[in-house]
Design a protein around this motif. Structure first.
Motif, short mmCIF file in Angstrom:
data_model
loop_
_atom_site.label_atom_id
_atom_site.label_comp_id
_atom_site.label_asym_id
_atom_site.label_seq_id
_atom_site.Cartn_x
_atom_site.Cartn_y
_atom_site.Cartn_z
N ARG A 142 13.33 10.21 31.69
CA ARG A 142 13.48 10.63 30.30
C ARG A 142 12.51 11.78 30.02
N GLU A 143 13.03 12.84 29.42
CA GLU A 143 12.21 13.99 29.09
C GLU A 143 12.15 14.28 27.60
N GLY A 144 13.01 13.64 26.85
CA GLY A 144 12.98 13.89 25.41
C GLY A 144 14.13 13.27 24.67
N ASP A 158 22.83 12.04 18.26
CA ASP A 158 21.56 12.13 18.97
C ASP A 158 21.81 11.86 20.46
N HIS A 159 20.93 12.42 21.30
CA HIS A 159 21.02 12.20 22.74
C HIS A 159 19.63 12.05 23.35
N VAL A 160 19.56 11.22 24.38
CA VAL A 160 18.36 11.09 25.19
C VAL A 160 18.50 12.13 26.31
N LEU A 161 17.44 12.91 26.54
CA LEU A 161 17.45 13.97 27.55
C LEU A 161 16.75 13.47 28.80
N THR A 162 17.43 13.58 29.94
CA THR A 162 16.84 13.15 31.21
C THR A 162 17.04 14.23 32.26
N ALA A 163 16.30 14.12 33.35
CA ALA A 163 16.45 15.05 34.47
C ALA A 163 16.00 14.38 35.76
N LYS A 164 16.58 14.87 36.83
CA LYS A 164 16.18 14.46 38.18
C LYS A 164 15.79 15.74 38.91
#
Length: 169
Positions: A142-144, A158-164
């Motif tokens: 999770r990044e934001g 709304d959205h949860v921001l993630t990254a790999k």
């Protein structure tokens, strides 16, 4: 997993129409024309244009002759960013069987190893617990949080921001 071809029109339309209600909470508002042969063919053509331009790789998932889902890598940027966005969906009849995880995992491997990307971003609605669990199990962090990020089914959500990020760099 492959990019759709014009000859996949029937399977594509069938996937869309059979999963219209299942996918409605997670997708943009769809008009009736979205499901027409003409618009489906136009989207397949656009998928090829984006693939050839290197800006997207829109994989479709097949089981035999039936399309069962999508695993799209879009907004591909090379240069100093080396990143893209991930989007995915699976038919109602095939959810909960581990197939989406298998497809996304294979897609991530392809994007990191064959496309040499460094980062894959994926965003999900907070109430989409299946997506949250899938991304977490694949190592996305999770990044934001983005308020009113995308207009889904006619409403800004709304959205949860993630990254790999690629591990070996």
């Amino acid at each position: 997993m492959r990019v759709l071809q014009t000859e996949d029109l029937t399977a594509y339309r069938q996937y869309l129409t059979q999963n219209r209600e299942h996918l409605r909470p997670w997708e943009p508002e769809r008009t009736e024309s979205f499901f027409s042969d003409q618009e489906c063919i136009a989207r397949i053509s656009l998928m090829h244009q984006h693939t050839e331009a290197g800006t997207a790789i829109p994989f479709s998932l097949f089981m035999g002759r039936d399309m069962i889902g999508v695993c799209n890598f879009s907004n591909i940027v090379h240069g100093v960013f080396q990143a893209c966005h991930l989007g995915y969906a699976i038919s109602a009849a095939h959810q909960g069987k581990g197939l989406m995880r298998e497809a996304v995992e294979a897609g991530i491997h392809y994007m990191f190893e064959k496309q040499n990307l460094h980062r894959i971003m994926a965003n999900y609605r907070p109430e989409n617990l299946r997506s949250a669990a899938l991304l977490d199990s694949l190592g996305f962090e999770r990044e934001g949080f983005a308020k009113r990020y995308l207009k889904i089914n006619g409403v800004w959500c709304d959205h949860v921001l993630t990254a790999k990020v690629r591990d070996d760099e």
